[in-house]
Motif scaffolding. Sequence first.
Motif, short mmCIF file in Angstrom:
data_model
loop_
_atom_site.label_atom_id
_atom_site.label_comp_id
_atom_site.label_asym_id
_atom_site.label_seq_id
_atom_site.Cartn_x
_atom_site.Cartn_y
_atom_site.Cartn_z
N ASP A 101 0.91 -1.26 -0.11
CA ASP A 101 -0.06 0.09 -0.16
C ASP A 101 0.85 1.22 -0.05
O ASP A 101 1.68 1.39 1.00
CB ASP A 101 -0.85 -0.03 1.23
CG ASP A 101 -1.79 1.21 1.24
OD1 ASP A 101 -1.57 2.16 0.40
OD2 ASP A 101 -2.75 1.12 2.25
N ASP A 102 0.90 1.90 -1.08
CA ASP A 102 1.74 2.99 -1.20
C ASP A 102 0.95 4.53 -0.69
O ASP A 102 1.79 5.48 -0.84
CB ASP A 102 2.26 3.64 -2.49
CG ASP A 102 0.98 3.53 -3.66
OD1 ASP A 102 -0.04 3.69 -3.00
OD2 ASP A 102 1.27 3.78 -4.88
N LYS A 103 0.08 4.27 0.04
CA LYS A 103 -0.47 5.19 0.94
C LYS A 103 -0.36 5.30 2.19
O LYS A 103 -0.82 6.32 3.06
CB LYS A 103 -2.17 5.37 0.26
CG LYS A 103 -2.38 5.59 -0.99
CD LYS A 103 -3.87 5.72 -1.17
CE LYS A 103 -4.27 5.96 -2.71
NZ LYS A 103 -3.50 4.93 -3.77
N ARG A 104 0.30 4.39 2.85
CA ARG A 104 0.66 4.06 4.26
C ARG A 104 2.14 3.95 4.43
O ARG A 104 2.80 3.10 3.54
CB ARG A 104 -0.36 3.34 4.84
CG ARG A 104 -1.83 3.28 4.79
CD ARG A 104 -2.23 2.23 5.56
NE ARG A 104 -3.94 2.15 5.46
CZ ARG A 104 -4.56 2.74 6.16
NH1 ARG A 104 -4.31 3.68 6.96
NH2 ARG A 104 -6.21 2.83 5.85
N ASP A 105 2.65 4.33 5.84
CA ASP A 105 4.01 4.27 5.86
C ASP A 105 4.33 2.96 6.48
O ASP A 105 3.59 2.22 6.86
CB ASP A 105 4.57 5.44 6.51
CG ASP A 105 4.63 6.84 6.04
OD1 ASP A 105 4.79 6.56 4.83
OD2 ASP A 105 4.48 7.87 6.68
N ARG A 150 4.77 3.06 1.97
CA ARG A 150 4.93 4.39 1.02
C ARG A 150 6.47 4.79 1.24
O ARG A 150 7.03 5.61 0.28
CB ARG A 150 4.03 5.25 1.69
CG ARG A 150 4.11 6.66 1.16
CD ARG A 150 3.15 7.64 1.47
NE ARG A 150 2.73 7.68 2.94
CZ ARG A 150 1.71 8.21 3.46
NH1 ARG A 150 0.79 8.82 2.83
NH2 ARG A 150 1.62 8.05 4.94
N ASP A 151 6.74 4.87 2.58
CA ASP A 151 8.32 5.29 2.61
C ASP A 151 9.34 4.18 2.74
O ASP A 151 10.28 4.41 3.42
CB ASP A 151 8.31 6.12 4.03
CG ASP A 151 7.88 5.07 5.22
OD1 ASP A 151 7.28 3.76 4.82
OD2 ASP A 151 8.20 5.28 6.23
N SER A 187 -3.56 -8.19 -1.51
CA SER A 187 -2.39 -7.39 -1.90
C SER A 187 -1.49 -7.78 -2.74
O SER A 187 -1.26 -7.26 -3.73
CB SER A 187 -1.96 -6.75 -0.23
OG SER A 187 -0.86 -5.88 -0.70
N GLY A 193 2.15 0.02 5.57
CA GLY A 193 2.24 -0.04 3.91
C GLY A 193 3.65 0.13 3.66
O GLY A 193 4.70 0.20 4.62
#
Length: 296
Positions: A167-171, A177-178, A241, A175
């Motif tokens: 999930d590239d919307k949560r860290d 994202r970072d 996912s 996810g």
Amino acid sequence: MHAEQAPSERYKKMYRRGSTTVFASRHDPRFAYCLYVPEGLDEDPGAYTLLVAVHGTGRTMSAYRDAFAEFAEYHRCVVLVPLFPVGPCGDGEPDGYKYIIEGDIRYDRAMLAIIDEVSQELGIDASRFLMFGYSGGGHFCHRFLYLHPERLLAASIGAPGAVTLLDDKRDWWVGIRDFERVFGHPIDLETMREVTIQLVVGAADIETWEINHQPGSRRWREGINDAGPTRIDRNNALRASLEGHGMQVEQAIVPNVPHDGMKVLPVVKAFFKRVLETRNHSQGAAKESSAKEIGA
């Protein structure tokens, strides 16, 4: 009359073959490991595959080692089980290894250093290996997959209490994202697609007391509970996912099994057996094709 066996050979046979003693990691002695080394290994080390089994919160390392021993004999594997003890930073923290980073520790690097040590000691090829982890080990296993897919032949991910979705919307670690900021390189989804993945959980694994976290608690992260209340729900969320990003995923929801890693091992072993047979068949076909080309 047989010559008396040298003490060094007796020592090796007693403590470094079969179900071994426990060794401290040379890279970081805070961590340890034990092995199951089949007696036939010394005849042809190159024919053996490494199987890594990662314990859960209970640290039952030797139980997992012994549970895979017969499989190792029949399928020419060396079993490696690390020990990531509670509180290596001196604070009594039991869960650090599950999330890969704790203080100055990168648990993935600690694991790879142990694997390098074992492969050099035994003369086996551990460039790609099998990995199984259950509960806390399932946490570690799927996050290790995200970090080092090029090292895995297959990953069996058992009933993690919290999952990291693609999930590239949560860290991290809810996810990714970072991911590149945290680990210094981007996630390699293309290589992940080359790894055969099993997700396994018991059909009766429905207790939530250990895995649902509230704001202000030690493990709280925004979105941590969004994958569902039970380990089965989180298993399904992880499957969706992974499959949504083109991964090869086989799911096993084992009937009548609660949260008990030993009771899912038959389906894990069957999965690893299929992976090894497929790999061996492919290698055999490649060798036969190469021989035909040379003879042409």
